[in-house]
Scaffold this active site. Structure first.
Site, short mmCIF file in Angstrom:
data_model
loop_
_atom_site.label_atom_id
_atom_site.label_comp_id
_atom_site.label_asym_id
_atom_site.label_seq_id
_atom_site.Cartn_x
_atom_site.Cartn_y
_atom_site.Cartn_z
N CYS A 2 0.85 -1.18 0.00
CA CYS A 2 0.00 0.00 0.00
C CYS A 2 0.89 1.23 0.00
O CYS A 2 2.11 1.14 0.11
CB CYS A 2 -0.86 -0.02 1.24
SG CYS A 2 -1.63 -1.62 1.49
N ARG A 27 1.12 2.05 -5.98
CA ARG A 27 1.40 1.01 -4.99
C ARG A 27 0.16 0.20 -4.64
O ARG A 27 0.25 -0.81 -3.94
CB ARG A 27 1.96 1.64 -3.72
CG ARG A 27 3.21 2.45 -3.94
CD ARG A 27 3.68 3.05 -2.63
NE ARG A 27 4.06 2.01 -1.70
CZ ARG A 27 5.25 1.44 -1.66
NH1 ARG A 27 6.18 1.82 -2.49
NH2 ARG A 27 5.50 0.48 -0.79
N TRP A 74 -3.67 -1.85 -1.34
CA TRP A 74 -3.60 -3.01 -2.23
C TRP A 74 -3.91 -4.19 -1.31
O TRP A 74 -3.09 -4.56 -0.47
CB TRP A 74 -2.20 -3.13 -2.82
CG TRP A 74 -2.07 -4.21 -3.86
CD1 TRP A 74 -2.38 -4.10 -5.18
CD2 TRP A 74 -1.60 -5.54 -3.66
NE1 TRP A 74 -2.13 -5.29 -5.81
CE2 TRP A 74 -1.66 -6.19 -4.91
CE3 TRP A 74 -1.15 -6.26 -2.56
CZ2 TRP A 74 -1.27 -7.51 -5.09
CZ3 TRP A 74 -0.77 -7.59 -2.74
CH2 TRP A 74 -0.83 -8.19 -4.00
N ASN A 100 1.29 -0.23 5.97
CA ASN A 100 1.70 -0.91 4.75
C ASN A 100 2.55 -2.10 5.17
O ASN A 100 3.54 -1.92 5.86
CB ASN A 100 2.52 0.04 3.87
CG ASN A 100 3.21 -0.69 2.73
OD1 ASN A 100 2.70 -1.70 2.25
ND2 ASN A 100 4.36 -0.18 2.30
N GLY A 101 2.13 -3.30 4.77
CA GLY A 101 2.90 -4.49 5.15
C GLY A 101 1.93 -5.60 5.54
O GLY A 101 0.75 -5.56 5.20
N GLU A 487 10.66 -10.35 -21.58
CA GLU A 487 10.21 -9.04 -21.13
C GLU A 487 9.05 -8.54 -22.00
O GLU A 487 8.08 -7.98 -21.48
CB GLU A 487 11.41 -8.07 -21.15
CG GLU A 487 11.10 -6.65 -20.76
CD GLU A 487 10.45 -6.47 -19.39
OE1 GLU A 487 10.39 -7.43 -18.62
OE2 GLU A 487 9.97 -5.35 -19.13
N LYS A 491 5.34 -7.55 -20.54
CA LYS A 491 4.72 -6.23 -20.75
C LYS A 491 3.31 -6.40 -21.30
O LYS A 491 2.38 -5.75 -20.85
CB LYS A 491 5.51 -5.38 -21.75
CG LYS A 491 6.72 -4.61 -21.33
CD LYS A 491 6.58 -3.59 -20.28
CE LYS A 491 6.53 -4.17 -18.92
NZ LYS A 491 7.76 -4.41 -18.19
N GLU A 494 0.88 -7.71 -18.66
CA GLU A 494 0.63 -6.75 -17.59
C GLU A 494 -0.38 -5.68 -17.96
O GLU A 494 -1.26 -5.37 -17.18
CB GLU A 494 1.94 -6.00 -17.27
CG GLU A 494 2.82 -6.65 -16.29
CD GLU A 494 3.99 -5.74 -15.95
OE1 GLU A 494 4.75 -5.38 -16.86
OE2 GLU A 494 4.13 -5.38 -14.78
N HIS A 510 9.64 -28.85 -29.30
CA HIS A 510 9.53 -29.77 -28.16
C HIS A 510 8.20 -29.64 -27.43
O HIS A 510 8.08 -30.03 -26.28
CB HIS A 510 10.71 -29.54 -27.21
CG HIS A 510 12.02 -29.75 -27.90
ND1 HIS A 510 12.53 -31.01 -28.13
CD2 HIS A 510 12.89 -28.88 -28.46
CE1 HIS A 510 13.67 -30.90 -28.79
NE2 HIS A 510 13.91 -29.61 -29.01
N LYS A 607 3.23 -1.29 -7.96
CA LYS A 607 4.58 -1.00 -8.42
C LYS A 607 5.64 -1.69 -7.57
O LYS A 607 6.58 -2.28 -8.08
CB LYS A 607 4.80 0.52 -8.42
CG LYS A 607 6.15 0.95 -8.93
CD LYS A 607 6.24 0.83 -10.42
CE LYS A 607 7.59 1.22 -10.97
NZ LYS A 607 7.79 0.64 -12.30
O1 M6R Z 1 11.19 -2.75 -7.91
P1 M6R Z 1 11.67 -4.07 -8.49
O2 M6R Z 1 12.55 -3.88 -9.66
O3 M6R Z 1 12.25 -4.98 -7.47
O4 M6R Z 1 10.34 -4.76 -9.01
C1 M6R Z 1 10.38 -6.06 -9.52
C2 M6R Z 1 9.08 -6.41 -10.19
O5 M6R Z 1 8.02 -6.37 -9.29
C3 M6R Z 1 8.75 -5.49 -11.38
O6 M6R Z 1 9.78 -5.48 -12.31
C4 M6R Z 1 7.44 -5.93 -12.05
O7 M6R Z 1 7.60 -7.16 -12.68
C5 M6R Z 1 6.98 -4.85 -13.01
N1 M6R Z 1 5.57 -4.66 -12.87
C6 M6R Z 1 7.26 -5.17 -14.42
O8 M6R Z 1 6.75 -4.25 -15.32
#
Ligand code: M6R
Length: 612
Positions: A2, A27, A74, A100-101, A487, A491, A494, A510, A607
């Site tokens: 959060c 967040r 969150w 937060n936690g 990657e 993307k 996501e 395979h 994030k």
């Molecule tokens: O802050 P970090 O680089 O440790 O975050 C790692 C992942 O949570 C982050 O890269 C996540 O996969 C992103 N949403 C990717 O776009």
């Protein structure tokens, strides 16, 4: 995961709190709330939904308090609802808390409190905190000005898990208390006012002076004082840190979304990453003091991270192995930490985290450190938790990344890892110097090559418009082209919610080729001339089975059966993902826009993943 904000000063707190929450929405964004102190009463406004929904709440504009706490959630324990949103109060309405936690032992604490006569209104773990503080407040027979502080200290001693907590109390109307353990929290210092936030960018428009909290620190804030304590309430001193980022780096600057702004920021971000580390032909990484003997003693390098950061590691492995001749293992932090990895003092472990707050990556680092490994953190956030745990830290300096989908973090991490690999290689002397010099020259060309890629976005947009209704897509590549495909596929999932898979082209036969049928979309990346023929054969195999193939390449390919070819500039295949990822980022972005989705805040994602 959060976001929390706090303010104490002489201004009306609620607009400052809401403004801060809006910047922390990345967040978490399923519910939000604020609490302020008015006269001798704590006023709370909260509800399910995004932060701007707070403006619709009755009486929100009437909150006059100049001290307040706020939260954007969150959900972990308890579904998104008004009852489960923060702030939470104790049964006597004397303490308001945002958190937060995760409180891991909340069941146990809840049972204890229920036995003592407390009631619970929410399904959250957080609600035990204000009640526990109230319990200890009542137990304390001493009636002095530190009574609330002692109650907070005693409550925290019973909490297991991770927390960044802000506490308001009607018994201490001109003060607020915050505590941090394993969850991010910073304090912004103003004149006659102070701010609290989960991250620096959220309050950059108010101050550039920050205190970074360490675990188990308790802080009491008044309008003109910030007093730090350790977990036993011994006074401690902390240094203030001035931050150079301008407030505008955390704004959209005329772009429609943060993600597109951050995509376009990549040339500048990479120039900053290269900075003084690679100047002309010379590499210097001042933060590291690794000599040849130490580097020769390394028998293995682990690269540990999550999500996009882990993908940067997968691509960087090629440079470390080719240039340093040291075996490299790349692992997902959440797997690594629980699989009893083979580590000793001859292992160097590298942790990549944009935010520097990812719980699994930090835990993995602590584990390796406890087994004798030297630990090196790569982060974008100065003073972030991971950099304070690691033996050594280096920074990407890419500027704040706000969009949940990581873009400039990936490219800047890969640039920094490549520079690091070359730095080790030079010291080790295990590879021809010209090869290193050529790669250095190629790195220096990257910012202007990315600018070139960003000028030609029409074709990517056209392809996105053609395929945005699809349900499945495939990303293929070999070597570093496979690394970048991971990657590209992430993307797409996501931000466009389209299912996609990434495969090493050679693996197709395979099994996965069974998924290829008429009309299926395949994005194939081919930037390595040495692997070109083989990659083309793989593409032919999917074309034969009816796939529509879009190719990202730096090579001259002529094949009429391909749907479209996106050309990118030529570079060393070791760093080609830094260029080939750009069309992939744009592809996902345009698809997401075409589908009318929230690009910056995709569903279910936050994030920084500060919980396990
Ligand atoms: O802050 P970090 O680089 O440790 O975050 C790692 C992942 O949570 C982050 O890269 C996540 O996969 C992103 N949403 C990717 O776009």
């Amino acid at each position: 995961m959060c976001g929390i904000v706090g303010y104490i000063g002489d201004k009306k707190a609620s607009p400052i709190l809401i403004n801060g929450l809006l910047r922390l929405e990345y967040r978490g964004y399923d519910s939000a709330g604020i609490a302020t102190i008015e006269d001798d009463k704590i006023e709370i406004k909260k509800n399910k939904g995004r932060v701007n929904k707070l403006y619709e709440l009755d009486g929100i504009n009437d909150l006059k308090g100049t001290i307040g706490i706020a939260h954007t959630r969150w959900a972990t324990h308890g579904k998104p609802s008004k009852e489960n949103s923060h702030p939470h109060m104790d049964n006597s309405n004397s303490f308001a808390v945002v958190h937060n936690g995760i409180i891991e032992n909340y069941h146990e604490l809840k049972s204890f409190l229920i036995e003592k006569g407390y009631n619970f209104l929410s399904a959250t773990d957080t609600e035990v905190i204000p009640n526990l503080i109230h319990y200890y407040y009542n137990q304390d027979k001493l009636d002095d000005e530190n009574k609330v502080l002692r109650a907070v200290k005693n409550a925290c001693k019973n909490l297991k898990g991770s927390y960044a907590i802000e506490i308001l109390s009607k018994y201490n109307r001109d003060k607020m208390i915050v505590v941090r353990k394993d969850s991010p929290l910073v304090i912004g210092k103003g004149i006659g006012e102070n701010y609290i936030s989960s991250d620096i960018p959220a309050i950059l428009s108010y101050t550039k002076e920050f205190y970074l909290l360490d675990d188990n620190e308790i802080v009491e804030l008044s309008r003109d004082k910030v007093q730090f304590y350790d977990k036993d309430l011994n006074i401690i001193k902390k240094k203030i840190k001035s931050i150079e980022w301008g407030a505008s780096s955390a704004e959209k600057d005329g772009y429609e979304d943060f993600m597109i702004k951050e995509i376009y920021e990549q040339p500048r971000a990479i120039r900053e990453t290269i900075g003084a580390k690679l100047d002309n032909n010379h590499i210097e990484i001042e933060e590291l003091e690794f000599n040849k003997e130490y580097l020769q003693s390394i028998n293995k390098i682990y690269i540990i991270a999550c999500g996009t950061a882990m993908h940067a590691g997968v691509a960087a492995k090629f440079t470390f192995e080719k240039f340093c001749k040291i075996p490299v293992e790349v692992d997902i932090a959440s797997e690594f930490r629980y699989r009893d990895p083979l580590i000793d003092e001859r292992t160097l472990s590298i942790y990549i985290s944009q935010s520097g707050e990812t719980a699994d990556t930090i835990a993995a680092l602590k584990l390796a450190k406890s087994k004798g490994s030297k630990t090196l953190a790569i982060s974008n956030v100065i003073g972030s938790s991971i950099t304070r745990e690691a033996d050594y830290s280096i920074y990407t300096h890419a500027g704040p990344e706000i969009a949940v989908a990581s873009t400039k973090a990936y490219t800047s991490q890969l640039v920094l890892l490549t520079i690091l690999g070359m730095y080790f290689a030079e010291k080790l002397g295990r590879i021809d110097k010209t090869k290193i010099d050529n790669l250095k020259a190629d790195i220096l060309k990257l910012p202007s090559q990315i600018e070139e890629v960003l000028k030609e976005t029409k074709l990517v947009k056209k392809i996105a418009n053609k395929v945005y209704k699809e349900k499945d897509m495939f990303f293929l590549g070999r070597g570093t082209d496979y690394a970048v495909s991971l990657e590209g596929s992430l993307k797409l999932k996501e931000i466009s919610y389209i299912h996609s898979e990434s495969y090493a082209s050679g693996e197709l036969k395979h099994g996965p080729i069974a998924l290829i049928e008429n009309g299926v979309t395949v994005i194939a990346t081919m930037t390595n001339p040495d692997l070109l023929e083989k990659s083309i054969s793989n593409i032919q195999e999917v074309i034969t089975r009816g796939a529509k193939v879009f190719v990202i390449t730096s090579e001259d390919i002529k094949n009429e059966e391909l749907s479209e070819i996106i050309k990118i500039p030529k570079t060393n295949p070791l760093i080609s993902p830094i260029l080939s990822v750009i069309p992939m980022q744009l592809f996902s972005y345009y698809i997401s826009k075409e589908k009318g989705l929230d690009v910056d805040k995709p569903r279910n994602l936050a994030k920084s993943v500060t919980v396990e």
